[in-house]
Design a protein around this motif. Structure first.
Motif, PDB file in Angstrom:
ATOM      1  N   LEU A 144       0.824  -1.206   0.000  1.00 22.64           N
ATOM      2  CA  LEU A 144       0.000   0.000   0.000  1.00 22.64           C
ATOM      3  C   LEU A 144       0.862   1.262   0.000  1.00 22.64           C
ATOM      4  CD1 LEU A 144      -2.755  -1.142   2.506  1.00 22.64           C
ATOM      5  CD2 LEU A 144      -3.119  -0.581   0.090  1.00 22.64           C
ATOM      6  N   PHE A 145       1.932   1.243   0.781  1.00 20.64           N
ATOM      7  CA  PHE A 145       2.850   2.385   0.780  1.00 20.64           C
ATOM      8  C   PHE A 145       3.490   2.561  -0.596  1.00 20.64           C
ATOM      9  CE2 PHE A 145       3.106   2.171   5.539  1.00 20.64           C
ATOM     10  CZ  PHE A 145       2.759   3.494   5.778  1.00 20.64           C
ATOM     11  N   ALA A 146       3.783   1.444  -1.264  1.00 18.38           N
ATOM     12  CA  ALA A 146       4.395   1.511  -2.597  1.00 18.38           C
ATOM     13  C   ALA A 146       3.439   2.148  -3.597  1.00 18.38           C
ATOM     14  CB  ALA A 146       4.798   0.113  -3.051  1.00 18.38           C
ATOM     15  N   VAL A 147       2.185   1.710  -3.582  1.00 22.20           N
ATOM     16  CA  VAL A 147       1.188   2.286  -4.489  1.00 22.20           C
ATOM     17  C   VAL A 147       1.003   3.775  -4.190  1.00 22.20           C
ATOM     18  CG1 VAL A 147      -1.249   2.265  -5.154  1.00 22.20           C
ATOM     19  CG2 VAL A 147      -0.019   0.109  -4.839  1.00 22.20           C
ATOM     20  N   GLY A 148       0.897   4.096  -2.907  1.00 22.64           N
ATOM     21  CA  GLY A 148       0.740   5.491  -2.531  1.00 22.64           C
ATOM     22  C   GLY A 148       1.906   6.346  -2.965  1.00 22.64           C
ATOM     23  N   ASN A 149       3.118   5.798  -2.887  1.00 23.46           N
ATOM     24  CA  ASN A 149       4.304   6.576  -3.231  1.00 23.46           C
ATOM     25  C   ASN A 149       4.379   6.910  -4.717  1.00 23.46           C
ATOM     26  OD1 ASN A 149       6.803   7.730  -2.063  1.00 23.46           O
ATOM     27  ND2 ASN A 149       7.805   6.396  -3.555  1.00 23.46           N
ATOM     28  N   ILE A 150       3.806   6.052  -5.558  1.00 21.99           N
ATOM     29  CA  ILE A 150       3.750   6.366  -6.990  1.00 21.99           C
ATOM     30  C   ILE A 150       3.025   7.689  -7.195  1.00 21.99           C
ATOM     31  CG2 ILE A 150       2.762   5.679  -9.209  1.00 21.99           C
ATOM     32  CD1 ILE A 150       3.173   2.763  -8.360  1.00 21.99           C
ATOM     33  N   PHE A 151       1.883   7.829  -6.537  1.00 22.71           N
ATOM     34  CA  PHE A 151       1.061   9.026  -6.746  1.00 22.71           C
ATOM     35  C   PHE A 151       1.512  10.201  -5.896  1.00 22.71           C
ATOM     36  CE2 PHE A 151      -1.483   5.349  -7.953  1.00 22.71           C
ATOM     37  CZ  PHE A 151      -1.803   5.704  -9.250  1.00 22.71           C
ATOM     38  N   LEU A 152       2.225   9.925  -4.801  1.00 27.35           N
ATOM     39  CA  LEU A 152       2.835  11.020  -4.052  1.00 27.35           C
ATOM     40  C   LEU A 152       3.989  11.640  -4.834  1.00 27.35           C
ATOM     41  CD1 LEU A 152       2.895   9.473  -0.465  1.00 27.35           C
ATOM     42  CD2 LEU A 152       1.655  11.535  -1.131  1.00 27.35           C
ATOM     43  N   SER A 153       4.629  10.846  -5.696  1.00 28.93           N
ATOM     44  CA  SER A 153       5.737  11.342  -6.513  1.00 28.93           C
ATOM     45  C   SER A 153       5.258  12.033  -7.781  1.00 28.93           C
ATOM     46  CB  SER A 153       6.661  10.177  -6.907  1.00 28.93           C
ATOM     47  OG  SER A 153       7.152   9.512  -5.769  1.00 28.93           O
ATOM     48  N   LEU A 154       4.036  11.744  -8.187  1.00 31.35           N
ATOM     49  CA  LEU A 154       3.513  12.268  -9.456  1.00 31.35           C
ATOM     50  C   LEU A 154       3.561  13.791  -9.570  1.00 31.35           C
ATOM     51  CD1 LEU A 154       0.317  10.977 -11.262  1.00 31.35           C
ATOM     52  CD2 LEU A 154       0.708  13.423 -10.996  1.00 31.35           C
ATOM     53  N   PRO A 155       3.159  14.563  -8.534  1.00 27.49           N
ATOM     54  CA  PRO A 155       3.105  16.025  -8.704  1.00 27.49           C
ATOM     55  C   PRO A 155       4.445  16.713  -8.901  1.00 27.49           C
ATOM     56  CG  PRO A 155       1.735  15.312  -6.870  1.00 27.49           C
ATOM     57  CD  PRO A 155       2.594  14.146  -7.250  1.00 27.49           C
ATOM     58  N   THR A 156       5.535  16.082  -8.531  1.00 29.19           N
ATOM     59  CA  THR A 156       6.836  16.759  -8.600  1.00 29.19           C
ATOM     60  C   THR A 156       7.154  17.228 -10.012  1.00 29.19           C
ATOM     61  OG1 THR A 156       7.617  15.370  -6.781  1.00 29.19           O
ATOM     62  CG2 THR A 156       9.276  16.564  -8.053  1.00 29.19           C
TER      63      THR A 156
END
Length: 228
Positions: free
Chosen positions: A111-123
């Motif tokens: 779940l953290f891995a999936v979340g991190n994909i989208f947390l990285s997206l806005p950069t």
């Protein structure tokens, strides 16, 4: 005066990305404590696993954001970059809320891995969004504002809020998981609605910038012909 005229477009992006950074960086700072307290994972193993997860999910998020923004912009959507940025809070909210609550360690990491994909997206998409509405000579200032707000509200406030909620709201270090859930529940909606608030202003800024560039190109053509 230029930045004031497009303040809504800029601040919609600034604040949204800052809220995403607050969740991402706040979670990252406390990730070792979380896995050690609730899953019995040693700090060394947390570091190794998180490093591997980030190695793949970080670049994946950056590439996904750029791909979506380029695809929608090529299709004629003036708000393409905002649409790409909106994908982030919509998709990281559920993993960010679920990960601290599950009891299985592998599921939590997934779940953290999936979340991190989208947390990285806005950069990447955030930088691109600012570039497309800002003339060349002002882009440094636009990016400086982006970094200032992101660093202050995002990297600065995220870990502090998580610590304050754990120590002074729940008043129990073993309720860090609930504090992480609360941080996600606060920051994701703020990130989403900040983009919604600035969406029309951003589309108008993109159109204005495209018109300005087209006009300058037309004006330069007679000069180029005369020189030739």
């Amino acid at each position: 005066s230029f930045f004031k005229s497009r303040a809504k477009a800029y601040w919609g992006i600034y604040f949204s990305v800052a809220m995403t950074a607050a969740l991402g960086f706040g979670t990252m700072v406390f990730l070792t404590f979380f896995f050690h307290r609730f899953h019995g994972v040693t700090p060394t193993d947390v570091g190794k696993t998180f490093g591997i997860v980030t190695l793949f999910t970080g670049p994946a998020g950056l590439l996904l954001g750029g791909y979506l923004a380029d695809r929608w912009y090529s299709a004629g959507h003036k708000d393409a970059h905002i649409k790409a940025l909106l994908v982030a809070p919509v998709c990281y909210l559920i993993p960010a809320i679920a990960a601290p609550l599950v009891t299985d360690t592998s599921t939590a990491w997934a779940l953290f891995a999936v979340g991190n994909i989208f947390l990285s997206l806005p950069t990447g998409a955030g930088f691109a969004a600012l570039q497309i509405i800002t003339p060349n000579r002002m882009r440094g200032q636009a990016i400086a504002g982006y970094i200032l707000v992101g660093s202050t509200l995002g990297y600065g406030a995220g870990p502090v809020l998580l610590g304050v909620m754990t120590d002074y709201v729940f008043m129990d270090p073993m309720k860090l998981n609930y504090a992480m859930v609360c941080l996600a529940a606060i920051t994701a909606p703020l990130a989403f609605f900040s983009l919604i608030w600035g969406r029309k202003a951003f589309a108008a800024a993109v159109l204005a910038e495209e018109t300005r560039i087209a006009t300058e190109e037309k004006q330069s053509q007679p000069v180029e012909k005369a020189v030739a």
